[in-house]
Design a protein around this motif. Structure first.
Motif, mmCIF file in Angstrom:
data_model
loop_
_atom_site.group_PDB
_atom_site.id
_atom_site.type_symbol
_atom_site.label_atom_id
_atom_site.label_comp_id
_atom_site.label_asym_id
_atom_site.label_seq_id
_atom_site.Cartn_x
_atom_site.Cartn_y
_atom_site.Cartn_z
ATOM 1 N N GLU A 378 0.814 -1.207 0.000
ATOM 2 C CA GLU A 378 0.000 0.000 0.000
ATOM 3 C C GLU A 378 0.853 1.264 0.000
ATOM 4 O OE1 GLU A 378 0.157 -1.404 4.346
ATOM 5 O OE2 GLU A 378 0.124 -2.270 2.328
ATOM 6 N N ALA A 379 2.015 1.204 0.660
ATOM 7 C CA ALA A 379 2.909 2.368 0.669
ATOM 8 C C ALA A 379 3.458 2.628 -0.734
ATOM 9 C CB ALA A 379 4.051 2.156 1.650
ATOM 10 N N GLN A 380 3.859 1.556 -1.413
ATOM 11 C CA GLN A 380 4.403 1.721 -2.758
ATOM 12 C C GLN A 380 3.340 2.249 -3.719
ATOM 13 O OE1 GLN A 380 7.705 1.267 -2.710
ATOM 14 N NE2 GLN A 380 7.268 0.723 -0.588
ATOM 15 N N GLU A 381 2.136 1.710 -3.614
ATOM 16 C CA GLU A 381 1.081 2.127 -4.529
ATOM 17 C C GLU A 381 0.593 3.545 -4.223
ATOM 18 O OE1 GLU A 381 -0.705 -2.267 -5.742
ATOM 19 O OE2 GLU A 381 -1.743 -1.094 -4.207
ATOM 20 N N LEU A 382 0.509 3.882 -2.946
ATOM 21 C CA LEU A 382 0.095 5.249 -2.598
ATOM 22 C C LEU A 382 1.138 6.275 -3.029
ATOM 23 C CD1 LEU A 382 -1.663 4.931 0.877
ATOM 24 C CD2 LEU A 382 -2.611 5.969 -1.187
ATOM 25 N N LYS A 383 2.411 5.930 -2.937
ATOM 26 C CA LYS A 383 3.457 6.836 -3.427
ATOM 27 C C LYS A 383 3.286 7.086 -4.918
ATOM 28 C CE LYS A 383 7.136 4.658 -1.871
ATOM 29 N NZ LYS A 383 8.569 4.357 -1.648
ATOM 30 N N THR A 384 3.024 6.020 -5.657
ATOM 31 C CA THR A 384 2.853 6.139 -7.105
ATOM 32 C C THR A 384 1.651 7.012 -7.444
ATOM 33 O OG1 THR A 384 3.844 3.954 -7.452
ATOM 34 C CG2 THR A 384 2.512 4.840 -9.242
ATOM 35 N N LEU A 385 0.572 6.844 -6.696
ATOM 36 C CA LEU A 385 -0.652 7.604 -6.966
ATOM 37 C C LEU A 385 -0.567 9.049 -6.491
ATOM 38 C CD1 LEU A 385 -3.296 4.920 -5.933
ATOM 39 C CD2 LEU A 385 -2.849 5.737 -8.253
ATOM 40 N N GLY A 386 0.300 9.308 -5.514
ATOM 41 C CA GLY A 386 0.417 10.661 -4.985
ATOM 42 C C GLY A 386 -0.289 10.880 -3.666
ATOM 43 N N GLY A 387 -1.035 9.894 -3.188
ATOM 44 C CA GLY A 387 -1.709 10.029 -1.908
ATOM 45 C C GLY A 387 -0.786 9.788 -0.732
ATOM 46 N N GLY A 388 0.350 9.159 -1.004
ATOM 47 C CA GLY A 388 1.356 8.907 0.011
ATOM 48 C C GLY A 388 2.639 9.645 -0.319
ATOM 49 N N ILE A 389 3.329 10.134 0.713
ATOM 50 C CA ILE A 389 4.548 10.919 0.511
ATOM 51 C C ILE A 389 5.649 10.339 1.392
ATOM 52 C CG2 ILE A 389 5.601 13.207 0.668
ATOM 53 C CD1 ILE A 389 2.693 14.348 0.594
#
Length: 438
Positions: A378-389
């Protein structure tokens, strides 16, 4: 007839020796660990709880389980795995009342918090994985179905369940290439995975890795944690003290920007502390991972004179006057507290690994975290989407936190991406239950 080569003969003999010695050596190792726990229990509180809990297992089982009961046994190593298994447990109880649920833990950090969990008919420790204890446990419980959550590979339990033909499942699993199953010298561990009736993995990469070692009874079902955090969001209760602290009037937060720091460790505070001291316009809520007296004293010094504890607010509603940092010094509120934040920083990423970022993202807010996050899909995918930093230090945190603080359009955009990501991942528990109990 072809004569085998010397290399093939050696390989054959080595495999035979391994098969002959694997079980007794493994069991001897578990017994040695059991003895180590008893010795450590003299001076180590966690070991003492585990030792005491192991002694109480058989009493708990005798008091709770009768031969006429039909049990599904769910095992979670600790509290995090329990939260992944919980949506499945609660669906079983809702949709299949003909079954009772036994919940076991290995770690005291899970058992001590959830030993009175009302969703299970019996909660106890998992007996150590030695042949005698395994047989005794399975004789008493006689489970019809067994579910292990995420990272549980107990050799003797798995083999005995396979031998007895008890349907046994692994759910919300994630596999990585650097695990022993996929290394040449220890690839024989992969044989244990074939004792599961079916394995439900979180992503297609895990499925491909398993397929590469001949494990094909695999389904990509996703992560049940998405179901859990959504359930929490939908059933969360208000936190009146927190609402008063941030000056809520209905949906309006009069104190402006609220930053939540969840599961915070000292290493995390070293990253965000200076930014928080400088940004007097920010209202902060900190939920430390641990909160004994020395830890709370250190948190008071993070922003001297501006910190108040939740317990103090409960005792005196006026204790928050002139304060802008609230420390949550109790368990059970973190996942609901994220609802009051404009953005969140999730701790652990400057230590072993990040904590649960889904608990924050489900509320549609951007989530920040440290660099130790590679094991979390989820961290990797959220980083890709922009919701995670991802931030890698104090300067990186300050730069990204300022963007979220001063650019509301960017903050809302990233929050929307985070919320949409969670909503699209819901449904793993349904997929798993349809396979287990069609």
């Amino acid at each position: 007839m072809r004569v085998p080569t010397l290399k093939e003969v050696r390989g054959f003999l080595a495999e035979g020796a391994r098969r002959l010695l694997e079980q007794p050596l493994y069991s001897a190792g578990i017994s040695a660990y059991r003895l180590g726990v008893k010795v450590a229990a003299v001076s180590n509180p966690k070991a003492e709880k585990l030792d005491k809990g192991q002694k109480e297992i058989w009493k708990r089982l005798d008091a709770s389980i009768s031969p006429s009961d039909r049990y599904i046994w769910v095992h979670a190593a600790s509290l995090g795995e329990f939260e992944q298994g919980r949506p499945l447990i609660e669906k079983i109880k809702r949709e299949h009342p003909e079954y009772k649920v036994l919940l076991t833990f290995f770690s005291p950090s899970g058992y001590e918090v959830r030993k009175n969990y009302a969703g299970a008919d019996c909660v106890c420790y998992l007996p150590f994985d030695t042949p005698g204890r395994v047989r005794k446990f399975l004789y008493k419980v006689n489970p019809e179905i067994v579910v292990f959550v995420k990272y549980e590979f107990w050799r003797n339990y798995l083999h005995e369940l396979w031998r007895r033909q008890v349907p046994t499942y692994l759910v919300s699993a994630v596999f990585r290439r650097d695990q022993s199953f996929f290394r040449k010298r220890s690839a024989w561990y992969g044989g244990w995975l074939k004792w599961y009736t079916h394995i439900f993995v979180q992503d297609d990469r895990s499925r491909r890795l398993l397929e590469g070692i001949g494990v094909r009874n695999v389904t990509v079902a996703g992560d049940t944690r998405f179901d859990r955090v959504t359930d929490i969001m939908n059933s969360r209760k208000p936190i009146p003290e927190l609402e008063r602290f941030i000056g809520m009037n209905g949906e309006e937060k009069r104190k402006g920007f609220v930053m939540m720091f969840g599961s915070s460790w000292p290493a995390d505070e070293a990253v965000y502390g200076e930014w928080l001291r400088k940004r007097s316009e920010v209202t902060a809520v900190i939920a430390p991972h641990e909160f004994d007296a020395p830890r709370l004293d250190r948190l008071r010094q993070l922003v001297p004179g501006e910190v108040v504890l939740l317990s103090e607010l409960k005792a005196d509603p006026n204790a928050g006057e002139g304060k802008r940092v609230l420390v949550i010094d109790c368990f059970g509120l973190l996942s609901s507290a994220y609802a009051y934040a404009d953005a969140a920083y999730i701790g652990g990423g400057f230590g072993v690994s990040i904590h649960n970022i889904n608990e924050a993202a489900v509320y549609g807010i951007p989530v920040m975290f440290g660099p130790e996050n590679s094991k979390f899909i989820e961290a990797q995918e959220l980083k890709t989407l922009g919701g995670g930093i991802e931030v890698d230090g104090e300067k990186s945190f300050g730069r990204n936190a300022d963007i979220l603080l001063f650019d509301s359009d960017e903050r809302h955009r990233r929050g929307r991406w985070a919320g949409e990501y969670i909503s699209e991942k819901i449904g793993a528990a349904d997929k798993i239950l349809k396979e287990i109990l069609p």
